[in-house]
Write a protein that holds these residues in place. Structure first.
Motif, PDB file in Angstrom:
ATOM      1  N   ALA A   1      -7.473  -4.117   1.497  1.00 40.37           N
ATOM      2  CA  ALA A   1      -6.852  -4.686   0.300  1.00 40.37           C
ATOM      3  C   ALA A   1      -7.855  -5.523  -0.489  1.00 40.37           C
TER       4      ALA A   1
ATOM      5  N   ALA B   1      -0.896 -11.262   0.690  1.00 38.16           N
ATOM      6  CA  ALA B   1      -0.121 -10.825  -0.476  1.00 38.16           C
ATOM      7  C   ALA B   1       0.074 -11.985  -1.449  1.00 38.16           C
TER       8      ALA B   1
ATOM      9  N   PRO C   1      -3.243  -3.174  -8.464  1.00 33.85           N
ATOM     10  CA  PRO C   1      -2.137  -2.336  -7.975  1.00 33.85           C
ATOM     11  C   PRO C   1      -2.488  -1.622  -6.663  1.00 33.85           C
TER      12      PRO C   1
ATOM     13  N   ARG D   1       5.309 -14.338  -8.942  1.00 36.76           N
ATOM     14  CA  ARG D   1       5.234 -13.392  -7.821  1.00 36.76           C
ATOM     15  C   ARG D   1       4.826 -14.117  -6.543  1.00 36.76           C
TER      16      ARG D   1
ATOM     17  N   ARG E   1      -2.134  -4.106  -3.901  1.00 39.11           N
ATOM     18  CA  ARG E   1      -0.705  -4.314  -3.610  1.00 39.11           C
ATOM     19  C   ARG E   1      -0.155  -3.176  -2.756  1.00 39.11           C
TER      20      ARG E   1
ATOM     21  N   LEU F   1      -3.266 -12.659  -3.307  1.00 34.94           N
ATOM     22  CA  LEU F   1      -3.530 -11.640  -4.330  1.00 34.94           C
ATOM     23  C   LEU F   1      -2.830 -12.010  -5.634  1.00 34.94           C
ATOM     24  N   GLU F   2      -1.556 -12.399  -5.533  1.00 35.30           N
ATOM     25  CA  GLU F   2      -0.812 -12.759  -6.738  1.00 35.30           C
ATOM     26  C   GLU F   2      -1.276 -14.095  -7.305  1.00 35.30           C
TER      27      GLU F   2
ATOM     28  N   TRP G   1      -9.147  -5.192  -4.373  1.00 33.72           N
ATOM     29  CA  TRP G   1      -9.041  -6.331  -5.287  1.00 33.72           C
ATOM     30  C   TRP G   1     -10.391  -6.627  -5.932  1.00 33.72           C
TER      31      TRP G   1
ATOM     32  N   ALA H   1       1.478  -3.407   0.909  1.00 32.46           N
ATOM     33  CA  ALA H   1       2.837  -2.914   1.179  1.00 32.46           C
ATOM     34  C   ALA H   1       2.846  -2.055   2.447  1.00 32.46           C
TER      35      ALA H   1
END
Length: 503
Positions: A173, A206, A183, A218, A186, A209-210, A177, A190
């Motif tokens: 991930a 997670a 996306p 988020r 993300r 990231l947001e 990034w 998930a």
């Protein structure tokens, strides 16, 4: 068969005709595949033939031949891979394969034989597909020597073989990034949730990231859901929730989250520190004092809490109480250089030079190999004595980055530019995580080096991504600098060096 004589009656020149281009390209590809298969067979048969005739196969010698094939002009990459595949396991006990092959790959990479190293990693992964540590090592190799596409593909394979290895999902991930594919990151997280629904690290990744992509709603929603999930409602989740509200300027929600989090996790010192800092920033001195005191009752071994409590008293003009707190801290936590340094700095700010010198002498008796204390000793010494003090420090801890930086500062003050550059470089090499020294080196090159040298320092600092250092922490933890990249923080630390005393 060669690519210039593709087959009976067919030459490379025939491919210049537009009519036959597609056919020729297909034929060339087919020939290459056949050649690759032939290389594998030739190497395998050659080794078997040699062994059948009593020739002792030298594993090390053949691995050197693999490296030589890689370095040939043109490089014979497939030959190198075929040799590795056949000889890497020769004479290696099954229980020693992982350790031996990892060492082989590291050595090959160190010599610049990256394709040979990559081939060894492929054999490692084939033999140990269920070992996350092997995948991590291979990913680290690809990150340093390969392409982003190769790294993404390797991590995709890694999580398919080790779906419960959270660190592999997080690496995958993060790479998405860093490539700007939010996306994609993300989507990977998930999948990580599906494979590891109770993982704190996945929840926090997670959130990060947001949060780092300026999606506070988020981030807030993710943390709220995590707090409601019994297995994910951890101390770190509550702390991160408070950080979101702190950045949003919502002190009421921040205080509420910290107080509730501390009811659940009373021994988590970071939340006590945050609560004390919140009350201090709000001007509620008694509440801040109470927060630090409550934290110290439960976390008496937490040095930052002792430092914060003492500094609060000092800022309120209670230097005597600050001294008493630091003395109590040293009694509870003997041989802790950071507490001695805090006491020395307290006396310096109070203009008690003799008391500071006495504490320094006692501190060096208690912690004779402490780099931060020896660095302070060099800085505090009268100018004519600093060189001899530096010599003493180097005898005690010659590879300590704090001492090395203090010596670099001496050379800089004496305008010995080449020596200063060498010692600053050594300091950041010894501990790349100390941002203060990257800022010092950046400032140094700005004054005495070419623009290219300063740019190179900046690039290396960004790659190192430092998180520690007294000034670095002061700047990076400032709410006004939230989400700032390393290059911006570095330049702000330079300003901090120029305008403010040490913390």
């Amino acid at each position: 068969m060669t690519l210039t004589t593709l087959g009976p009656g067919m030459s490379a020149g025939m491919c210049s005709s537009s009519t036959h281009t597609s056919v020729c390209l297909t034929f060339v590809h087919t020939c290459r595949c056949v050649l690759y298969l032939q290389v594998d067979k030739i190497i395998s048969r050659a080794l078997k033939s040699l062994q059948a005739n009593g020739v002792v196969i030298s594993r090390e010698g053949w691995l050197k031949e693999a490296e030589a094939a890689e370095r040939a002009q043109p490089p014979c990459i497939h030959t190198s891979r075929a040799i590795v595949k056949e000889v890497v396991g020769l004479g290696v006990e099954e229980e020693d394969r992982r350790r031996t092959w990892s060492g082989d790959a590291d050595e090959a990479a160190r010599r610049g034989s990256t394709e040979t190293a990559r081939a060894i990693y492929e054999q490692l992964l084939a033999a140990f597909p269920g070992k996350p540590a092997v995948w991590r090592a291979a990913a680290a190799f690809e990150k340093q020597h390969g392409t982003r596409a190769a790294l993404d593909e390797l991590l995709k394979r890694a999580v398919s073989y080790c779906p419960q290895a959270e660190v592999l999902w997080l690496m995958a991930a993060k790479e998405k990034w860093l490539a700007g594919d939010v996306p994609g990151a993300r989507a990977i997280l998930a999948e990580a949730f599906a494979a590891n629904p109770d993982s704190e690290d996945v929840w926090l990744a997670a959130f990060k990231l947001e949060f780092e992509n300026n999606e506070p709603e988020r981030a807030r929603a993710l943390l709220a859901k995590a707090r409601e999930t019994s297995t994910a409602s951890t101390a770190r989740v509550w702390m991160k929730s408070a950080i979101v509200e702190r950045e949003a300027g919502n002190t009421t929600a921040q205080r509420s989250l910290l107080e509730e989090g501390l009811k659940r996790f009373p021994s988590f010192w970071k939340m006590w520190l945050m609560l004390g800092q919140l009350e201090e920033n709000e001007g509620r001195v008694d509440a801040a004092r109470a927060a630090y005191a409550s934290g110290l009752k439960r976390c008496a071994d937490c040095i930052p809490l002792w430092q914060a409590a003492a500094r609060l008293e000092e800022t309120q003009g209670n230097v005597g109480r600050a001294r008493a707190l630091l003395e109590q801290a040293r009694h509870r936590n003997p041989k802790t250089p950071e507490l001695w340094l805090a006491a020395i700095r307290t006396e310096q700010r109070a203009s008690s030079t003799k008391a500071a010198e006495a504490l320094l002498a006692k501190g060096l008796q208690d912690c004779p190999t402490s780099g931060i204390l020896w660095a302070e000793a060099i800085a505090m010494a009268p100018r004519p004595q600093r060189r001899s003090k530096a010599t003493d420090a180097m005898k005690r801890c010659d590879n300590d980055p704090h001492v090395v930086a203090a010596v670099a500062q001496l050379f800089w003050a004496d305008r010995k530019i080449d020596k200063a550059r060498s010692w600053w470089t050594r300091a950041v090499t010894l501990d790349p995580d100390i941002g203060d020294y990257w800022a010092q080196l950046y400032k140094f090159e700005g004054q005495h080096g070419a623009a290219e040298l300063q740019a190179a320092v900046l690039a290396k600092a960004i790659a190192a991504d430092p998180h520690h250092g007294e000034r670095w922490v002061r700047v990076s933890k400032d709410a006004a600098n939230a989400h700032q990249p390393v290059d911006v923080l570095l330049k702000k630390v330079v300003v901090d060096i120029d305008t403010l005393p040490s913390p």
